[in-house]
Design a protein around this motif. Structure first.
Motif, mmCIF file in Angstrom:
data_model
loop_
_atom_site.group_PDB
_atom_site.id
_atom_site.type_symbol
_atom_site.label_atom_id
_atom_site.label_comp_id
_atom_site.label_asym_id
_atom_site.label_seq_id
_atom_site.Cartn_x
_atom_site.Cartn_y
_atom_site.Cartn_z
ATOM 1 N N ALA A 1 81.389 21.041 -48.923
ATOM 2 C CA ALA A 1 80.599 20.246 -48.228
ATOM 3 C C ALA A 1 79.867 18.852 -49.243
ATOM 4 O O ALA A 1 78.994 18.423 -48.916
ATOM 5 N N TRP B 1 79.060 15.437 -48.043
ATOM 6 C CA TRP B 1 77.861 15.342 -47.378
ATOM 7 C C TRP B 1 76.355 15.692 -48.186
ATOM 8 O O TRP B 1 75.606 14.994 -47.781
ATOM 9 N N ARG B 2 76.666 16.477 -49.128
ATOM 10 C CA ARG B 2 75.502 16.686 -50.153
ATOM 11 C C ARG B 2 75.006 15.367 -50.658
ATOM 12 O O ARG B 2 73.868 15.182 -50.834
ATOM 13 N N ALA C 1 73.540 12.847 -48.635
ATOM 14 C CA ALA C 1 71.934 13.180 -48.473
ATOM 15 C C ALA C 1 71.243 12.928 -49.606
ATOM 16 O O ALA C 1 70.094 12.259 -49.329
ATOM 17 N N TRP D 1 79.015 18.523 -38.125
ATOM 18 C CA TRP D 1 77.719 19.386 -38.187
ATOM 19 C C TRP D 1 77.052 18.723 -39.605
ATOM 20 O O TRP D 1 75.967 18.490 -39.370
ATOM 21 N N LEU D 2 77.660 19.058 -40.623
ATOM 22 C CA LEU D 2 76.986 18.683 -41.729
ATOM 23 C C LEU D 2 76.911 17.091 -42.171
ATOM 24 O O LEU D 2 76.043 16.754 -43.084
ATOM 25 N N LEU E 1 73.072 13.055 -40.197
ATOM 26 C CA LEU E 1 71.774 12.922 -41.033
ATOM 27 C C LEU E 1 70.816 12.154 -40.179
ATOM 28 O O LEU E 1 70.987 10.871 -40.042
ATOM 29 N N THR F 1 67.219 15.835 -44.118
ATOM 30 C CA THR F 1 67.985 15.198 -45.064
ATOM 31 C C THR F 1 67.948 16.131 -46.428
ATOM 32 O O THR F 1 68.995 16.339 -47.033
ATOM 33 N N ASN G 1 67.582 19.144 -46.458
ATOM 34 C CA ASN G 1 68.284 20.309 -46.222
ATOM 35 C C ASN G 1 69.513 20.276 -46.484
ATOM 36 O O ASN G 1 70.270 21.121 -47.346
ATOM 37 N N THR G 2 70.327 19.357 -46.298
ATOM 38 C CA THR G 2 71.907 18.867 -46.509
ATOM 39 C C THR G 2 71.884 18.761 -48.019
ATOM 40 O O THR G 2 72.854 19.217 -48.380
ATOM 41 N N ARG H 1 71.516 26.513 -43.808
ATOM 42 C CA ARG H 1 71.774 25.858 -42.799
ATOM 43 C C ARG H 1 72.879 26.898 -41.786
ATOM 44 O O ARG H 1 73.628 27.602 -42.367
ATOM 45 N N TRP I 1 67.801 25.090 -40.951
ATOM 46 C CA TRP I 1 68.268 24.293 -39.874
ATOM 47 C C TRP I 1 69.343 24.872 -39.085
ATOM 48 O O TRP I 1 70.406 25.292 -39.782
#
Lengths: 423, 251
Positions: A19, A22-23, A26, A116-117, A120, A130, A132-133, A172, A202
């Motif tokens: 992930a 996406w991290r 974010a 999902w991930l 944002l 945000t 959270n990711t 998550r 989340w």
């Protein structure tokens, strides 16, 4: 430190490496947002100002078996997360072996979770999502394709601290009920040890055609804990989501629940109860979007405020153009047990379609003197009579939980809270 | 020396800033059934509420002695534990509170007060099922919320059912006949008659003589403007029925 600086310092980049994309996205998005403030309409009554000066740290990830206080009567499998990390020793070993239910951290190859991930939300009002990711360490993935008989409990424990720095955890959860599936899930959030903490969770939920999901969430943290949650759900045609929330702890709680009714004939129930006593502050923000015809939504919450407790309830149902035949109802009723408590309640309807059945209502009242007298003439002491009446008042909003062992668990937790409640 | 269960002397009480009881005297012995009759506004319901200890009614003068104790010193729930029971004119609906749970809590409070062991769920269920069959009530009453959605007759029968379970020493039935059809009236009266015993006194508060055909009292009192203005045997009720309250009020 800004949210961006905190994330750069603390983001667990070695976790959920699939992930990373996406991290990173974010983290960089955090450069341009800050914590929500009273200027954001949805944050009018709840402030996260104390987080501005807080220094977030990771928590110790340890909890004893005693902290996982599930009732013996609960019939399901259990997964336990401590400070945002899956704990094998506290969980049922059978739970993780099952392909349907797993911790995100147990996933090795890229599960293609872009949908999902990669989501944002933008703006200050959503900055914690945000965050959270950027900071997520773990969570549960439930993916079911058929009807699962026993409920699944996912336990999230947070350790507290009396030091200056604030232990924080970000989880998550992803729940996907495939066409025709049925599942009942409990999220149980509590403190493993006393002291202050910040927990963010989340949950993203996809209920496909004809599927039924019952998600029951209980928040029973210690009195110094802060908690922010977000839930996003999408409902396909003829699907059903029964979502229940019970809040019986914490210092500051904020729940954002967003549900999109996207397929015809989808049914949504959001029910729940909260007890805001002592100095606790509990904020419910719900938004339901009726996008297509012939869906129903019911939002029914009961609350008790006592001491210096404060409750906020803001539920909005939007019936979009073309969503004819919609049925949408919202009802929030509150009992106020003290002069220093406060309730701000605002059920809202926005209707842009024809032939709809919609209603909303909110009440704030006190205990009925005649009912108190009636119970006392039956030898029930004043404090017990008060507990019995408040319990009866709140418990109605939990009776719609269909899984019996979950319903019994939740109603008993509510009763225990109300019997020991400080006024 | 009397061994009166209840001895009320010169009782004055007020509610909402209005004097309602203005010197009421009554004495009830164990095992007796008394009827207090009177027109609307004479203070009948106030009497029941004051004996049971409702805080919105203020006693301004007089004494109430119960089992040799000063009743006014006791809280509502202590009075209940000491064996006082008030059957309400309008039994209260309590949504979300299960009837069985409510009654078990009530009975166990009384047992605890008396130093008796509390009943567990099985023992309690056995007890209530026995009492239900005596009163010809259906089991489903136990599963419902207290009085919620009950018909008028069911509510009144539920009051008598509670009385049967709690076994009071002094029961005050506040207009238990109001709003009942003849079948319900008979069922309620039958239930009350089964609960008559040597050591239990019952005070029936009513506007009409009708109920007293089925629950035959030992003594009848007429209440007017906050005082007992006449007392007599059961024939007094019949006389009132024929001649109306005007006859005693002008006397």
């Amino acid at each position: 430190m800004s949210l961006y600086e905190q994330a750069v310092a603390l983001a667990p980049v070695d976790r959920l490496v699939w992930a990373s994309q996406w991290r990173q996205q974010a983290i960089s998005a955090l450069q341009s947002v800050s914590l929500p403030s009273a200027r954001d309409e949805d944050w009018k009554y709840t402030t996260l100002r104390s987080l501005e000066r807080a220094q977030l740290v990771t928590a110790p990830r340890q909890a004893s078996n005693d902290a996982v206080s599930l009732p013996a009567s609960f019939a399901g499998r259990t997964l336990v997360f401590v400070d945002g990390h899956y704990d094998t020793s506290l969980s049922d070993s059978s739970a993780i072996d099952d392909l349907d239910v797993t911790a995100l951290s147990a996933i090795e190859s890229d599960p293609q979770f872009d949908n999902w991930l990669g989501k944002l939300p933008e703006g200050n009002a959503e900055s914690l999502a945000t965050l959270n990711t950027a900071m997520m360490t773990d969570g549960v993935l439930v993916r079911v394709g058929a009807t699962v008989a026993d409920p699944i409990a996912v336990v999230f424990l947070s350790n507290g601290s009396t030091e200056r720095a604030l232990p924080s955890s970000f989880v998550r959860n992803i729940i996907q009920a495939e066409s025709g599936a049925g599942v009942s899930i409990v999220e149980f959030h509590a403190s493993a040890t006393a002291g202050k903490s910040l927990s963010h969770s989340w949950t993203q939920l996809n209920v496909e055609k004809g599927a039924t999901v019952e998600l029951s969430r209980m928040y029973a943290h210690g009195e110094a804990a802060q908690l922010v949650t977000r839930l996003d759900a999408e409902l396909a045609a003829s699907s059903t989501l029964r979502l229940h929330n019970l809040d019986v702890g914490g210092k500051l709680t904020r729940h954002d629940i967003n549900v999109e009714l996207k397929g015809e004939g989808a049914n949504l129930l959001i029910g729940g109860a909260y007890v805001a006593d002592g100095r606790s502050h509990i904020d419910q923000h719900h938004r339901v979007d009726h996008r297509v015809p012939n869906c129903t939504s019911n939002d029914v919450f009961r609350g008790v405020v006592a001491g210096k407790g404060r409750a906020v309830f803001n539920a909005k149902a939007i019936v979009h153009p073309g969503a004819d035949g919609t049925e949408a109802h919202q009802n929030n009723a509150n009992l106020m047990l003290s002069r220093d408590s406060e309730v701000d309640t605002k059920p809202e309807l926005q209707i842009h379609a024809d032939d709809v059945k919609c209603s909303h209502g909110a009440t704030i009242g006190q205990l009925d003197e005649t009912a108190m007298f009636y119970l006392r003439t039956r030898a029930i002491a004043e404090a017990d009579a008060r507990a019995l009446l408040t319990e009866g008042f709140c418990t109605e909003a939990l009776q719609t939980i269909t899984d019996e062992s979950t319903r019994v668990w939740f109603t008993q937790a509510l009763a225990t809270k109300l019997r020991g409640q400080s006024t | 020396m009397s061994n009166a269960l209840l001895k009320v002397k010169n009782l004055h009480a007020r509610a909402d800033g209005k004097d309602i009881l203005k010197g009421l005297d009554i004495e009830v012995q164990p095992g007796e059934v008394h009827a207090i009759m009177g027109p609307n506004g004479s203070g009948k319901s106030t009497f029941g509420n004051v004996i049971a200890g409702r805080e919105s009614f203020e006693v301004t003068e007089g004494q109430i002695e119960y089992l040799g104790k000063d009743l006014l010193e006791l809280s509502t729930e202590e009075r209940a534990c000491e064996g006082i029971f008030l059957a309400f004119q309008y039994p209260v609906e309590i949504p979300g509170v299960n009837n069985t749970y409510f009654l078990k809590t009530a009975l166990n409070s009384i047992r605890r007060y008396r130093g008796e062991p509390e009943l567990d769920s099985m023992e309690f269920l056995k007890l209530v099922k026995r009492k239900l069959s005596v009163l010809h009530l259906k089991d489903d009453l136990l599963k419902r919320a207290v009085n919620e959605g009950f018909s008028g007759g069911e509510k009144k029968r539920n009051e008598i059912f509670q009385m049967a379970v709690l076994e009071p020493k002094l029961a005050i039935l506040d207009e238990t006949d109001s709003g009942l059809d003849i079948d319900s009236l008979k069922a309620v009266a039958d239930g009350v008659n089964r609960l008559r015993s040597e050591d239990r006194a019952i005070v029936v508060v009513t506007h009409y003589q009708r109920l007293l055909e089925y629950i035959v009292p030992d003594r009848v009192h007429v209440l007017a403007d906050g005082k007992i203005v006449r007392s007599g045997g059961k024939e007094l009720a019949l006389q009132l029925e024929e001649q109306g309250y005007g006859w005693v009020q002008s006397a």
